[in-house]
Design an enzyme around this catalytic site. Structure first.
Site, PDB file in Angstrom:
ATOM      1  N   TYR A 244      -6.044  16.115 -10.092  1.00  0.00           N
ATOM      2  CA  TYR A 244      -5.662  15.674 -11.019  1.00  0.00           C
ATOM      3  C   TYR A 244      -4.468  16.456 -11.844  1.00  0.00           C
ATOM      4  CZ  TYR A 244      -4.556  12.489 -15.361  1.00  0.00           C
ATOM      5  OH  TYR A 244      -4.205  11.764 -16.638  1.00  0.00           O
TER       6      TYR A 244
ATOM      7  N   SER B 234       1.132  12.825 -17.636  1.00  0.00           N
ATOM      8  CA  SER B 234       0.484  13.012 -18.557  1.00  0.00           C
ATOM      9  C   SER B 234      -0.353  14.879 -19.149  1.00  0.00           C
ATOM     10  CB  SER B 234      -1.177  12.724 -18.133  1.00  0.00           C
ATOM     11  OG  SER B 234      -2.291  13.736 -17.973  1.00  0.00           O
TER      12      SER B 234
ATOM     13  N   LYS C   6      -0.100  15.265 -11.282  1.00  0.00           N
ATOM     14  CA  LYS C   6       0.424  15.799 -12.605  1.00  0.00           C
ATOM     15  C   LYS C   6       1.791  16.547 -12.558  1.00  0.00           C
ATOM     16  CE  LYS C   6      -1.760  12.062 -14.105  1.00  0.00           C
ATOM     17  NZ  LYS C   6      -0.926  10.879 -13.770  1.00  0.00           N
TER      18      LYS C   6
ATOM     19  N   ASP D 244       0.529  -1.073  -0.095  1.00  0.00           N
ATOM     20  CA  ASP D 244       0.176  -0.218   0.056  1.00  0.00           C
ATOM     21  C   ASP D 244       0.992   1.184   0.114  1.00  0.00           C
ATOM     22  OD1 ASP D 244      -1.774   2.058   0.686  1.00  0.00           O
ATOM     23  OD2 ASP D 244      -2.669   1.079   1.734  1.00  0.00           O
TER      24      ASP D 244
ATOM     25  N   THR E 193      -6.457   0.924 -21.665  1.00  0.00           N
ATOM     26  CA  THR E 193      -6.890  -0.474 -20.754  1.00  0.00           C
ATOM     27  C   THR E 193      -8.432  -0.226 -19.985  1.00  0.00           C
ATOM     28  OG1 THR E 193      -6.733   1.801 -18.988  1.00  0.00           O
ATOM     29  CG2 THR E 193      -4.659   0.829 -19.833  1.00  0.00           C
TER      30      THR E 193
END
Length: 293
Positions: A172, A160, A176, A77, A207
């Site tokens: 997000y 990304s 990144k 983890d 994916t």
């Protein structure tokens, strides 16, 4: 700089499925020993909404070995520093060095792709800044002595285009962009050691999670088959970068996987040349060269 050896030792975090598994498989196909980490040990443990995403660390390790490498599954983890420390202590005992660290583990909230402003979404999206940013720092901190022992180490962050444009909201984007800056700063500290650090902008990935997103949001993600990259493609590019005798000249940079593939003459598994989205989604940021200790 000397070229990388014929085989290597790698750790790919967050490799139960998806991007991490594909990268691990590609490194295994190059003959590497690959430690695949993640929390999934039994099928059905990962869910996105009502959907169950297949994959476990044991499946991934077996897939690495099936390609000709040596896959080793390690339950970890990455939100637990003690487990991360234990992971790299094990690598030290068993291998004595580490050649490649792929920082890929990430906590993605189910609401990530939903439209709307961040304040209308659950605060749980902020978990991506823990497992996805802080966890990358901790993993690299623990891995550093082993990378230095290797003398030709590579740290790769999976990032990304969302680091440079609005994509999926501020949590997000911050994760990144944080990976890109972390790679730049770590490269300064590793300078002259033989260890290179890069952040990689991956294109849309083929994916199971992306396929789920396409079914859930066909308006935004429909037709991904003609625009996407396989996770193995990124793994092959990472392996080529590690072998590049000029990799030190790329250390600290944020690089687009599709463009690196052109440098190394690589195509995706279906023979396609995945495109760079630089013109559409923006270019990686160039950080100022000033250094303040």
């Amino acid at each position: 700089m000397n070229a990388a050896p014929s085989t290597g030792v790698a750790v790919v975090t967050g490799a139960s499925r998806g991007v991490g598994r594909g990268i691990a498989e590609a490194l295994g196909a190059a003959g590497m020993t690959v430690y695949v980490t993640g929390r999934s040990e039994r099928e059905g443990e990962c869910r996105v909404g009502d959907a169950v995403l297949a994959g476990t660390i044991h499946d991934s390790a077996a897939a690495v070995s099936a390609t000709g490498g040596h896959g080793i599954a390690v339950h970890c983890d990455h939100g637990d520093d003690a487990q991360v420390e234990a992971l790299f202590e094990r690598v030290a005992r068993e291998q004595g060095r580490l050649d490649i660290l792929v920082n890929n583990a990430i906590c993605i909230d189910d609401s990530l792709i939903e439209p709307g402003p961040f304040w209308e979404k659950p605060r749980s999206q902020a978990a991506i800044l823990d497992v996805g940013l802080r966890s990358n720092y901790i993993a690299t901190h623990c891995a550093a002595p082993l990378l230095l022992q290797s003398g030709q180490g590579l740290v790769a962050f999976t990032s990304s285009y969302g680091a440079g444009c609005y994509m999926h909201g501020p949590a997000y984007g911050a994760q990144k962009a944080g990976c890109d800056k972390m790679a730049y700063d770590m490269a300064v500290d590793f300078e002259g050691t033989g260890v290179a650090v890069v952040s990689l902008w991956l294109g849309m990935q083929r994916t199971e999670r992306t396929a789920f997103a396409a079914r859930r949001r066909p308006d935004a993600y429909g037709g991904i088959g003609t625009r996407s990259e396989s996770p193995q493609f990124s793994g092959r590019v990472i392996e080529a970068l590690w072998r590049d005798p000029e990799r030190a000249s790329l250390s600290g940079q944020t690089l687009i996987v599709a463009e690196l593939a052109l440098r190394y003459g690589l195509r995706d598994e279906d023979g396609r040349q995945p495109p760079s989205w630089r013109a559409t989604l923006g270019a990686p940021r160039e950080f100022h060269p000033t250094r303040v200790a």
